[in-house]
Design a protein around this motif. Sequence first.
Motif, PDB file in Angstrom:
ATOM      1  N   LYS A   1     -13.675  -7.026  -4.491  1.00 43.22           N
ATOM      2  CA  LYS A   1     -12.555  -6.759  -3.580  1.00 43.22           C
ATOM      3  C   LYS A   1     -13.060  -6.443  -2.172  1.00 43.22           C
ATOM      4  O   LYS A   1     -12.341  -6.600  -1.200  1.00 43.22           O
ATOM      5  CB  LYS A   1     -11.740  -5.590  -4.143  1.00 43.22           C
ATOM      6  N   GLN A   2     -14.315  -6.013  -2.078  1.00 41.48           N
ATOM      7  CA  GLN A   2     -14.842  -5.599  -0.780  1.00 41.48           C
ATOM      8  C   GLN A   2     -15.640  -6.721  -0.133  1.00 41.48           C
ATOM      9  O   GLN A   2     -16.507  -7.315  -0.745  1.00 41.48           O
ATOM     10  CB  GLN A   2     -15.750  -4.386  -0.970  1.00 41.48           C
ATOM     11  N   ARG A   3     -15.336  -6.973   1.109  1.00 44.73           N
ATOM     12  CA  ARG A   3     -16.006  -8.049   1.828  1.00 44.73           C
ATOM     13  C   ARG A   3     -16.500  -7.529   3.180  1.00 44.73           C
ATOM     14  O   ARG A   3     -15.833  -7.711   4.209  1.00 44.73           O
ATOM     15  CB  ARG A   3     -15.027  -9.207   2.048  1.00 44.73           C
TER      16      ARG A   3
ATOM     17  N   MET B   1      -4.918  -8.658   3.343  1.00 48.34           N
ATOM     18  CA  MET B   1      -6.303  -8.452   3.773  1.00 48.34           C
ATOM     19  C   MET B   1      -6.366  -7.219   4.665  1.00 48.34           C
ATOM     20  O   MET B   1      -5.726  -7.187   5.714  1.00 48.34           O
ATOM     21  CB  MET B   1      -6.758  -9.649   4.608  1.00 48.34           C
ATOM     22  N   ALA B   2      -7.123  -6.218   4.252  1.00 46.48           N
ATOM     23  CA  ALA B   2      -7.193  -4.978   5.029  1.00 46.48           C
ATOM     24  C   ALA B   2      -8.480  -4.908   5.834  1.00 46.48           C
ATOM     25  O   ALA B   2      -9.569  -5.060   5.274  1.00 46.48           O
ATOM     26  CB  ALA B   2      -7.112  -3.783   4.089  1.00 46.48           C
TER      27      ALA B   2
ATOM     28  N   HIS C   1       2.496   3.153  -8.669  1.00 44.60           N
ATOM     29  CA  HIS C   1       1.183   2.763  -9.184  1.00 44.60           C
ATOM     30  C   HIS C   1       1.242   1.369  -9.834  1.00 44.60           C
ATOM     31  O   HIS C   1       0.381   0.524  -9.604  1.00 44.60           O
ATOM     32  CB  HIS C   1       0.724   3.810 -10.201  1.00 44.60           C
ATOM     33  N   ILE C   2       2.286   1.143 -10.618  1.00 41.25           N
ATOM     34  CA  ILE C   2       2.428  -0.160 -11.299  1.00 41.25           C
ATOM     35  C   ILE C   2       2.548  -1.286 -10.271  1.00 41.25           C
ATOM     36  O   ILE C   2       1.904  -2.335 -10.393  1.00 41.25           O
ATOM     37  CB  ILE C   2       3.660  -0.151 -12.239  1.00 41.25           C
ATOM     38  N   ILE C   3       3.341  -1.053  -9.233  1.00 33.89           N
ATOM     39  CA  ILE C   3       3.530  -2.089  -8.210  1.00 33.89           C
ATOM     40  C   ILE C   3       2.208  -2.424  -7.532  1.00 33.89           C
ATOM     41  O   ILE C   3       1.884  -3.582  -7.276  1.00 33.89           O
ATOM     42  CB  ILE C   3       4.580  -1.634  -7.171  1.00 33.89           C
ATOM     43  N   ALA C   4       1.434  -1.372  -7.269  1.00 35.74           N
ATOM     44  CA  ALA C   4       0.150  -1.599  -6.591  1.00 35.74           C
ATOM     45  C   ALA C   4      -0.836  -2.334  -7.498  1.00 35.74           C
ATOM     46  O   ALA C   4      -1.548  -3.236  -7.064  1.00 35.74           O
ATOM     47  CB  ALA C   4      -0.437  -0.266  -6.143  1.00 35.74           C
ATOM     48  N   GLN C   5      -0.862  -1.952  -8.763  1.00 38.25           N
ATOM     49  CA  GLN C   5      -1.840  -2.539  -9.674  1.00 38.25           C
ATOM     50  C   GLN C   5      -1.423  -3.908 -10.193  1.00 38.25           C
ATOM     51  O   GLN C   5      -2.262  -4.728 -10.545  1.00 38.25           O
ATOM     52  CB  GLN C   5      -2.083  -1.605 -10.883  1.00 38.25           C
ATOM     53  N   HIS C   6      -0.125  -4.130 -10.302  1.00 34.13           N
ATOM     54  CA  HIS C   6       0.363  -5.401 -10.877  1.00 34.13           C
ATOM     55  C   HIS C   6       1.429  -6.009  -9.967  1.00 34.13           C
ATOM     56  O   HIS C   6       2.606  -6.062 -10.320  1.00 34.13           O
ATOM     57  CB  HIS C   6       0.966  -5.158 -12.266  1.00 34.13           C
ATOM     58  N   PRO C   7       0.991  -6.470  -8.776  1.00 31.96           N
ATOM     59  CA  PRO C   7       1.987  -6.954  -7.820  1.00 31.96           C
ATOM     60  C   PRO C   7       2.803  -8.142  -8.332  1.00 31.96           C
ATOM     61  O   PRO C   7       3.898  -8.390  -7.838  1.00 31.96           O
ATOM     62  CB  PRO C   7       1.145  -7.343  -6.601  1.00 31.96           C
TER      63      PRO C   7
ATOM     64  N   ASP D   1      -4.939  -0.051  -1.864  1.00 33.75           N
ATOM     65  CA  ASP D   1      -4.622  -0.360  -3.268  1.00 33.75           C
ATOM     66  C   ASP D   1      -3.971  -1.734  -3.383  1.00 33.75           C
ATOM     67  O   ASP D   1      -4.247  -2.488  -4.304  1.00 33.75           O
ATOM     68  CB  ASP D   1      -3.609   0.657  -3.828  1.00 33.75           C
ATOM     69  N   MET D   2      -3.083  -2.011  -2.448  1.00 34.00           N
ATOM     70  CA  MET D   2      -2.297  -3.249  -2.544  1.00 34.00           C
ATOM     71  C   MET D   2      -3.004  -4.450  -1.927  1.00 34.00           C
ATOM     72  O   MET D   2      -2.482  -5.559  -1.989  1.00 34.00           O
ATOM     73  CB  MET D   2      -0.936  -3.059  -1.864  1.00 34.00           C
ATOM     74  N   SER D   3      -4.171  -4.230  -1.333  1.00 33.42           N
ATOM     75  CA  SER D   3      -4.856  -5.340  -0.672  1.00 33.42           C
ATOM     76  C   SER D   3      -5.614  -6.199  -1.677  1.00 33.42           C
ATOM     77  O   SER D   3      -6.181  -5.684  -2.640  1.00 33.42           O
ATOM     78  CB  SER D   3      -5.844  -4.796   0.363  1.00 33.42           C
ATOM     79  N   ASP D   4      -5.626  -7.486  -1.443  1.00 40.25           N
ATOM     80  CA  ASP D   4      -6.436  -8.372  -2.276  1.00 40.25           C
ATOM     81  C   ASP D   4      -7.904  -8.198  -1.930  1.00 40.25           C
ATOM     82  O   ASP D   4      -8.759  -8.225  -2.793  1.00 40.25           O
ATOM     83  CB  ASP D   4      -6.011  -9.822  -2.057  1.00 40.25           C
ATOM     84  N   HIS D   5      -8.170  -8.058  -0.626  1.00 42.26           N
ATOM     85  CA  HIS D   5      -9.545  -7.825  -0.191  1.00 42.26           C
ATOM     86  C   HIS D   5      -9.580  -6.800   0.923  1.00 42.26           C
ATOM     87  O   HIS D   5      -8.656  -6.722   1.736  1.00 42.26           O
ATOM     88  CB  HIS D   5     -10.189  -9.132   0.299  1.00 42.26           C
ATOM     89  N   ILE D   6     -10.674  -6.049   0.953  1.00 41.72           N
ATOM     90  CA  ILE D   6     -10.888  -5.087   2.032  1.00 41.72           C
ATOM     91  C   ILE D   6     -12.081  -5.568   2.843  1.00 41.72           C
ATOM     92  O   ILE D   6     -13.126  -5.909   2.271  1.00 41.72           O
ATOM     93  CB  ILE D   6     -11.193  -3.692   1.464  1.00 41.72           C
TER      94      ILE D   6
END
Length: 397
Positions: A308-310, A141-142, A76-82, A273-278
């Motif tokens: 985050k959503q595009r 980018m997802a 969770h930490i890695i995903a939230q605070h890359p 979770d790990m994406s900068d933008h979806i």
Amino acid sequence: MPMPTSEPLKIALCCRTQPRLDATYDLLRGIPGVNVSVVTLGGAYEAIGVLAEQKSDVLVVEADASSASDYEALTHIIAQHPSVVIVLIAADISVDMLRAALRIGLKEVVSLNGDPAELPQALDRIRRSRSHSVATGGQVMAFVSCKGGSGATFIATNLGYALAERSNKRVMLIDLNLQFGDAILYLSDRRPVSSVVDIVRDVHRVDAALLESAVVQVLPNFWVLPAPNDPTAASEIGGADVSGLLSFARSQADYVILDLGRTLDAGTVQALDMSDHIYPVLQQTLPYVRDGKRMLSLFKSLGYSEGKQRPVLSRFDRNADITQKDLEDALEAPLFAVLPNDYKVASASVNQGVPVPKLARSSAIAKSLSEFAGRIDDPISAPGQTSWIKRFLGSRG
Ligand SMILES: Nc1ncnc2c1ncn2[C@@H]1O[C@H](COP(=O)(O)OP(=O)(O)O)[C@@H](O)[C@H]1O
Ligand SMILES: [Mg+2]
């Protein structure tokens, strides 16, 4: 985020017992260029709260990565605070724990009963690697298909090509549509021999050479990691595998593009979770609008911010019953990009496996892809875009 060499490393420290907390704090305080900004009694779970409150460069945390709860908290930490580097400390380090740590992409594991120089050395490595790298890693980018046939794979692949072409930045497309992934077919006629699954099987020892052996190179700076041919292979991949893979990919490429298809499981949610933008891709008919709405509200319930959503409109048709404005009203979100409908160009490209920017450079699709690529780095998607969409649609928009 760039980190000037002269600035001290800001450290958050969490240990499970008071004596250990005191001893580690004393050790850290003696290291030059280190600033211990928070000290908390607790483990990986408590660290989540600490990092939410205080920005840190490094988290030094006493945890056992091989225990399920710590593993989950660390993921969770890695995903939230890359951008936060994690140094795991433990009294005893088992092989299981090391393996678990490497699986989630943790590079620094320090034994508390070992050489007292280990921790200072680990921090020194972190400081040096930070001063070398300009950024903390590539942008993820997802692309998600709101409904089958939306155009998500078409856009993810062609945008990847357009992004790579316009600069010498490194672009990597990972096909995480594990059951029915076909992204490579949109770009190349080469039959891949490896896939995401081969990399994930070895994620604890993934390095540049292994990754290079599995990708298909499309341009000198554009690589594709294909989905497996065997749809059942998908079941082997979990959230932590995806986390490890993406952490590594992000360290290797400036842009990491994911084709997620429309499956939602532990792996794809980890990727989101790990994406900068979806980028949810949809079209202008009611079934797409309905599923697009569902998709956006699902993202909201996963806690993703609006920025985050595009959403992207594919196959735009000026004369369709549902206008672009109807679509934006229904989604309660502005569209980030709009691609025109061009059946001839799109099907020729897909059938030949040649991306549109290469096949039909002057086509409307190629032009809007290029414009799309130019806007990826915009920090804010919503306010700036009205003018862009107006320009695209002309005065009738
Ligand atoms: N802008 C477009 N204009 C016309 N046809 C398109 C366009 N984008 C995609 N297509 C067609 O739609 C089909 C499905 O697209 P695809 O990207 O595979 O959808 P998804 O990945 O969302 O299921 C493709 O085979 C392609 O020929
Ligand atoms: Mg697809």
